[in-house]
Design a protein around this motif. Structure first.
Motif, PDB file in Angstrom:
ATOM      1  N   UNK A 103       2.483   5.409 -22.715  1.00 59.83           N
ATOM      2  CA  UNK A 103       2.837   4.988 -21.366  1.00 59.83           C
ATOM      3  C   UNK A 103       3.832   5.949 -20.725  1.00 59.83           C
ATOM      4  N   UNK A 105       0.233  -4.643 -22.519  1.00 62.50           N
ATOM      5  CA  UNK A 105       0.210  -4.565 -23.981  1.00 62.50           C
ATOM      6  C   UNK A 105       0.036  -5.931 -24.617  1.00 62.50           C
ATOM      7  N   UNK A 106       0.229  -6.993 -23.823  1.00 58.60           N
ATOM      8  CA  UNK A 106       0.099  -8.340 -24.364  1.00 58.60           C
ATOM      9  C   UNK A 106      -1.361  -8.770 -24.536  1.00 58.60           C
ATOM     10  N   UNK A 107      -2.283  -8.047 -23.947  1.00 61.97           N
ATOM     11  CA  UNK A 107      -3.691  -8.414 -24.079  1.00 61.97           C
ATOM     12  C   UNK A 107      -4.270  -7.737 -25.316  1.00 61.97           C
ATOM     13  N   UNK A 108      -4.501  -8.508 -26.368  1.00 61.43           N
ATOM     14  CA  UNK A 108      -4.858  -7.930 -27.659  1.00 61.43           C
ATOM     15  C   UNK A 108      -6.339  -7.807 -27.932  1.00 61.43           C
ATOM     16  N   UNK A 109      -7.182  -7.964 -26.930  1.00 64.21           N
ATOM     17  CA  UNK A 109      -8.623  -7.892 -27.212  1.00 64.21           C
ATOM     18  C   UNK A 109      -9.045  -6.517 -27.702  1.00 64.21           C
ATOM     19  N   UNK A 139      -0.161  -1.008 -35.291  1.00 68.28           N
ATOM     20  CA  UNK A 139      -1.305  -1.929 -35.349  1.00 68.28           C
ATOM     21  C   UNK A 139      -2.578  -1.230 -34.853  1.00 68.28           C
ATOM     22  N   UNK A 197       2.738   1.492 -26.005  1.00 69.81           N
ATOM     23  CA  UNK A 197       4.098   1.817 -26.411  1.00 69.81           C
ATOM     24  C   UNK A 197       4.161   1.953 -27.919  1.00 69.81           C
ATOM     25  N   UNK A 198       5.230   2.541 -28.337  1.00 75.01           N
ATOM     26  CA  UNK A 198       5.451   2.792 -29.748  1.00 75.01           C
ATOM     27  C   UNK A 198       5.191   1.551 -30.605  1.00 75.01           C
ATOM     28  N   UNK A 199       5.646   0.427 -30.102  1.00 74.31           N
ATOM     29  CA  UNK A 199       5.672  -0.757 -30.944  1.00 74.31           C
ATOM     30  C   UNK A 199       4.298  -1.348 -31.229  1.00 74.31           C
ATOM     31  N   UNK A 200       3.297  -0.917 -30.496  1.00 70.17           N
ATOM     32  CA  UNK A 200       1.940  -1.398 -30.758  1.00 70.17           C
ATOM     33  C   UNK A 200       1.126  -0.407 -31.583  1.00 70.17           C
ATOM     34  N   UNK A 225      -7.769  -4.551 -29.741  1.00 68.08           N
ATOM     35  CA  UNK A 225      -7.647  -4.331 -31.189  1.00 68.08           C
ATOM     36  C   UNK A 225      -8.951  -4.709 -31.897  1.00 68.08           C
ATOM     37  N   UNK A 226      -9.496  -5.855 -31.480  1.00 68.29           N
ATOM     38  CA  UNK A 226     -10.767  -6.276 -32.075  1.00 68.29           C
ATOM     39  C   UNK A 226     -11.875  -5.283 -31.716  1.00 68.29           C
ATOM     40  N   UNK A 240       7.783   7.093 -21.361  1.00 65.10           N
ATOM     41  CA  UNK A 240       8.202   6.827 -22.745  1.00 65.10           C
ATOM     42  C   UNK A 240       8.283   8.128 -23.523  1.00 65.10           C
TER      43      UNK A 240
END
Ligand code: HEM
Ligand code: SF4
Lengths: 552, 157
Positions: free
Chosen positions: B124, B77-81, B112, B106-109, B83-84, B127
C-alpha cells in the motif's frame, strides 16, 4: 494437559515479538488506530470505557497451577489485582496499559499462554465441556480434538480475515455442557454403531441480536475428516458470509438466508473438492499423540465409599449442603469433581483476585494434580479430588471464598461486565447482579427453587447469554434510562431454546420485585419436583405475565 | 514502482490498465471486464488478470492459461475472500504464475498471504516496503498445511 513442544513454544514467542513491533509502530504513528485495531483485536486487546482490556486465552478451559500463578502475577503487576472469568472460559484483565501488553505477552508465553485470537474476525479460542475427561456420562473425550483444532486454527492463513468473529465449541458427553448449539460451529463427539469416533456438527448457532440455535450440517464426520470438513465449512462461509452489514455477517445469517440444504450442499461439494485435490485426512498417529496428553492422571485405586467423607457429611450440615450442590460424581471411584463458586453477593460474577488465584493454584497442586478448569458459567473446577480430601478442601475453599454452596442456583448467575467496563453496554449489569444475589441469599429458598439459570447481559450482544437463561435479563436504554427486560424459557442445554421477551422492562428498582413475582408464580404453579424451565414450558408465558404486569 | 516479488524488492514490470483509451505498451494487468470487452486487442500480449473480492476464480478457470499473472484486489484488508481465492488457484486449479496482492496490502497481512499462495505484493502506498518485507520472518512455525506447505506439522515434528 497439553504440553507445548518446541514448535508451540516458538509460535507464542514469535507472536509476542510480532505484537511488540506492532505496538511500537502504533506508538510511533506508523500504524493508524484503524489499522492497529484489527491487529490488537486478534490479540485480545480491546479499547474499553476506561482502559484497554486484555483477554487471555484459556484453550477449552484448561489451566495448570503454574499458569494460574502467572495470571495472579499479571493481575497484581499490570492490573488492579484481579481478573474476570468469561463465558468463553477465558480470563480478562481490565486495566493493562498498552505499553505493558508486550511484557504481559512475554510473561504469558513463559507459561505456555497467550492472547492469540481471543478477539477479532477470526476463529476464536475454542471452548469445551469443563468436565471433559472426568465426567461419567462422557462418550468421547473432546480435549484432544479441541487441541488439534486449536493448533489448526491458530494463525490459519486463510481464515484470519473472516466476515465476523467465529466460535467453536466441543463436547463429547451425552449431556451438552458446552452450549454447542449456540456456536458458529458446535462439535459433538460421539461414536457410531461400529464404535468409530466422529462428530455431529452444528452450524449457525449464536446469540447476539439475532439468537439462533445451530443446525446439523452433518450427523457424523469421521475423526480423520475433522479438519478438512471444518475447512470446507469455513471456506463456504468466507466466500458467502455477508460483509456488507456486520449485523448480518455471522454464519447463522448465512445458513438462514441460504437455507440449510443449500449450505450443506456447498459444504459437501467443497469437502469433496478438497479430498480430490489431495487434502490430507488427520493422521491417527497425531490423534494418538495429542490424546496421550489427556490420559488420566495417576489416580489411586480407591474404594467407592469414603468413610471419612460420610462421617463429615453426617456431622456437618454446611459441608453436606456444599457437597450436594457443588460436588459432582467422578467417573473414577473414590474421586469427585469440585466446582469452585465465583458467585456471591458483593463480587461481580466471575471475578477473582490475585491472592485468590494463588490460593487456587496451591489447592490445585495439593488436591487435584495441579490442574484447574474454567467454565462457561464463570466458575472454576478442580476436577480430580479424592473423596477423602473433600472436607479439607472445603475448609480451604471457605477460607479463600469459593465455597458458596450455590452452583446451579439462582445465585450462580452469569453476568457480563456491562456499563461498568464495556463501551458497547446500554446498562449496568454488575450492580444489578449484586442486587439480585443479595436479595436472594436465603439458601433454603434457593434450594427450594431448584435448578435455575439466570443470565444477564448489558446489551443485545448477549455476552452474558441472557437468551439462554431460564430467566434472562437484558439491559436496554430507553430515552436515557437504563431498563431491564426479562426473557423466560431459554436453555443452552440439549433441549436448546431461545427465551421469549415478557414485556416492558423494569428499572433498577423494579427488577428485583419483578423477579420475586416470577419466582412466586413458579412456586404456585409447579407440580411436584418440577424445575422452573419445565413449569414454564408446561404453562407458557401467560400466567407469568399476568402476575408480573397485573397492576400495570 | 517497487513491489515485493518472490521475497525480494524489485522494480515492477507490469502496468495496470484501467481500460480507458488506447492500450499502453508493456505487460498489462486488466480487470475481468476489460479482458472480456477488449479481448481482440489483448491478443498476443502478456496479460495479467485482476480479480475483485466478489469474482471467484472458478469463473475464469477455463481461461487461466491466458494469464501470466493473477492479481487479487483487497479494497480493504478486512475482506478476506482473496485468501481463499489464492489458495484455490494454487491447490485446486494448479495455477503456477504470479499471484499478486494489490490494494490495501500491509505488512501485517503478508505472512498469511504468502501462505495462501501469493508471491507478489504491491505494498500500500505510503508504507515502508523495506519494513514490509520483514513480515515473512514473523513466524518460523506453520501449524497448518497450506499452499506453501503440504506436509502437516505433525509429520514434521
Ligand atoms: C468488555 C468487553 C467486551 C466487549 C467489547 C464485547 C463485545 C462483544 C460483541 C460486540 C458481541 C456481539 C457479537 C454478535 O454480534 O454476535 C459479543 C458477544 C459475546 N461476548 Fe462479548 N464483549 C465483551 C465482554 C465479554 C465478556 C466479559 C464475556 C463473558 C462473560 C463475553 C462473551 C461473549 C459471548 C459468549 C458472546 C456471545 C455472542 C454469540 O454467541 O453470538 N464478552 N461481545
Ligand atoms: S453484552 Fe454488551 S454490555 Fe455486556 S459485555 Fe457484551 S457487549 Fe458489553
Amino acid at each position: 494437559m497439553y504440553k507445548y513442544d518446541e514448535n508451540d513454544r516458538r509460535i507464542v514467542l514469535e507472536r509476542a515479538a510480532q505484537f511488540k513491533s506492532q505496538v511500537e509502530r502504533r506508538l510511533t504513528g506508523a500504524l493508524k488506530e484503524e489499522e492497529f485495531r484489527p491487529l490488537r483485536l486478534q490479540n485480545g486487546l480491546y479499547l474499553q470505557l476506561h482502559a484497554y482490556m486484555l483477554r487471555v486465552a484459556v484453550p477449552y478451559g484448561l489451566m495448570s497451577s503454574t499458569q494460574m500463578r502467572m495470571l495472579s502475577h499479571i493481575a497484581s503487576k499490570y492490573d488492579r489485582g484481579y481478573g474476570h472469568m468469561t463465558t468463553r472460559q477465558n480470563i480478562q484483565f481490565n486495566w493493562p496499559k498498552l505499553d505493558d501488553v508486550p511484557s504481559i505477552l512475554d510473561d504469558l508465553a513463559s507459561v505456555e499462554m497467550h492472547a492469540i485470537q481471543t478477539s477479532g474476525n477470526c476463529i476464536r479460542n475454542i471452548s469445551a465441556d469443563q468436565f471433559a475427561g472426568v465426567i461419567a456420562d462422557e462418550v468421547v473425550d473432546p480435549r484432544p480434538y479441541a487441541e488439534i483444532m486449536r493448533q489448526w486454527s491458530t494463525f490459519h492463513p486463510e481464515f484470519a480475515y473472516l466476515p465476523r468473529k467465529f466460535k467453536f465449541a466441543f463436547t463429547g458427553a451425552t449431556t451438552d455442557r458446552a452450549a454447542v448449539q449456540f456456536h458458529d460451529i458446535g462439535f459433538h463427539a460421539l461414536k457410531n454403531d461400529a464404535g468409530e469416533v466422529g462428530f455431529k456438527i452444528y452450524v449457525g448457532g449464536g446469540m447476539g441480536r439475532t439468537p439462533m440455535i445451530g443446525k446439523v450440517v452433518s450427523e457424523f464426520v469421521p475423526e480423520k475428516d475433522l479438519l478438512l470438513y471444518t475447512e470446507a465449512i469455513m471456506r463456504v462461509y468466507n466466500q458467502f458470509g455477508r460483509r456488507d452489514n456486520k449485523y448480518k455477517a455471522r454464519i447463522k445469517i448465512l445458513v438462514h438466508e441460504m437455507k440449510l440444504e443449500e449450505f450443506t450442499r456447498r459444504v459437501e461439494d467443497e469437502f469433496t473438492a478438497l479430498l480430490e485435490e489431495g487434502g490430507l485426512p488427520l493422521d491417527q498417529a497425531e490423534i494418538d499423540r495429542v490424546a496421550a496428553y489427556f490420559v488420566d492422571p495417576a489416580y489411586e485405586d480407591l474404594p467407592e465409599k469414603s468413610a471419612s467423607l460420610d462421617q463429615n457429611l453426617a456431622d456437618n450440615r454446611d459441608f453436606s449442603f456444599w457437597y450436594r450442590q457443588n460436588v459432582l460424581t467422578h467417573k473414577k471411584t473414590g474421586y469427585a469433581i469440585v466446582n469452585l463458586s465465583l458467585k456471591k453477593p458483593g463480587v461481580p460474577p466471575g471475578d477473582l483476585t490475585d491472592v485468590q488465584m494463588l490460593a487456587i493454584a496451591d489447592l490445585a497442586d495439593k488436591y487435584s494434580f495441579g490442574e484447574i478448569r474454567s467454565t462457561h458459567e464463570q466458575n472454576l473446577v478442580l476436577a480430580d479430588v479424592r473423596k477423602d480430601d473433600l472436607f479439607d478442601l472445603w475448609g480451604a475453599l471457605n477460607a479463600s471464598g469459593f465455597a458458596d454452596p450455590n452452583i446451579g442456583t439462582l445465585q450462580d448467575m452469569i453476568c457480563c461486565p456491562g456499563l461498568d467496563f464495556c463501551t458497547l453496554a446500554n446498562a449496568r449489569s454488575i450492580p444489578i447482579a449484586d442486587k439480585i444475589t443479595s436479595r436472594f441469599d436465603d439458601m433454603d429458598y434457593l434450594y427450594d427453587l431448584g435448578e435455575l439459570k439466570l443470565k444477564m447481559s448489558g446489551c443485545i450482544n448477549a455476552c452474558g447469554h441472557h437468551h439462554v437463561g431460564h430467566i434472562g435479563i437484558l439491559g436496554v436504554n430507553k430515552k436515557g434510562t437504563e431498563l431491564y427486560q426479562i426473557t423466560l424459557g431459554g436453555s443452552a442445554g440439549d433441549d436448546a431454546s431461545v427465551g421469549k421477551i415478557m414485556g416492558p422492562g423494569f428499572d433498577e428498582d423494579g427488577i428485583v420485585p419483578a423477579l420475586e413475582k416470577i419466582l412466586a408464580t413458579y412456586i404456585d404453579l409447579r407440580e411436584d419436583g418440577e424445575e422452573f424451565l419445565a413449569t414454564y414450558r408446561r404453562v407458557g408465558m401467560t400466567p407469568f405475565k399476568e402476575t408480573l404486569y397485573a397492576n400495570h | 514502482m517497487q513491489i515485493i516479488k518472490d521475497k525480494a524488492i524489485v522494480e515492477d514490470q507490469w502496468v495496470h490498465f484501467d481500460g480507458q483509451g488506447d492500450l499502453p505498451d508493456g505487460d498489462l494487468i486488466v480487470s475481468l471486464d476489460v479482458w472480456q470487452t477488449r479481448a481482440n486487442e489483448l491478443q498476443g500480449r502478456r496479460v495479467g488478470l485482476q480479480l475483485e473480492p466478489d469474482q471467484h476464480p472458478k469463473d475464469v478457470r477455463d481461461e487461466l492459461a491466458n494469464f501470466e499473472l493473477i492479481a487479487i484486489n483487497f479494497p480493504t484488508f478486512m475482506d478476506g475472500r482473496g485468501y481463499s481465492y489464492a489458495k484455490i488457484l494454487r491447490d485446486r486449479f494448479g495455477f503456477e504464475g504470479e499471484i499478486r496482492a494489490v490494494g490495501d496490502v500491509m505488512r501485517d497481512q503478508m505472512f498469511y498471504m504468502q501462505r495462501c499462495g501469493f508471491t507478489a505484493y504491491e505494498v500500500k502506498e505510503g508504507r515502508d516496503i523495506h519494513d514490509a518485507i520483514k513480515a515473512f520472518d514473523d513466524f518460523s512455525v506453520k501449524y497448518q498445511v497450506s499452499a506453501d506447505e503440504h506436509i502437516p506439522i505433525y509429520r514434521r515434528r
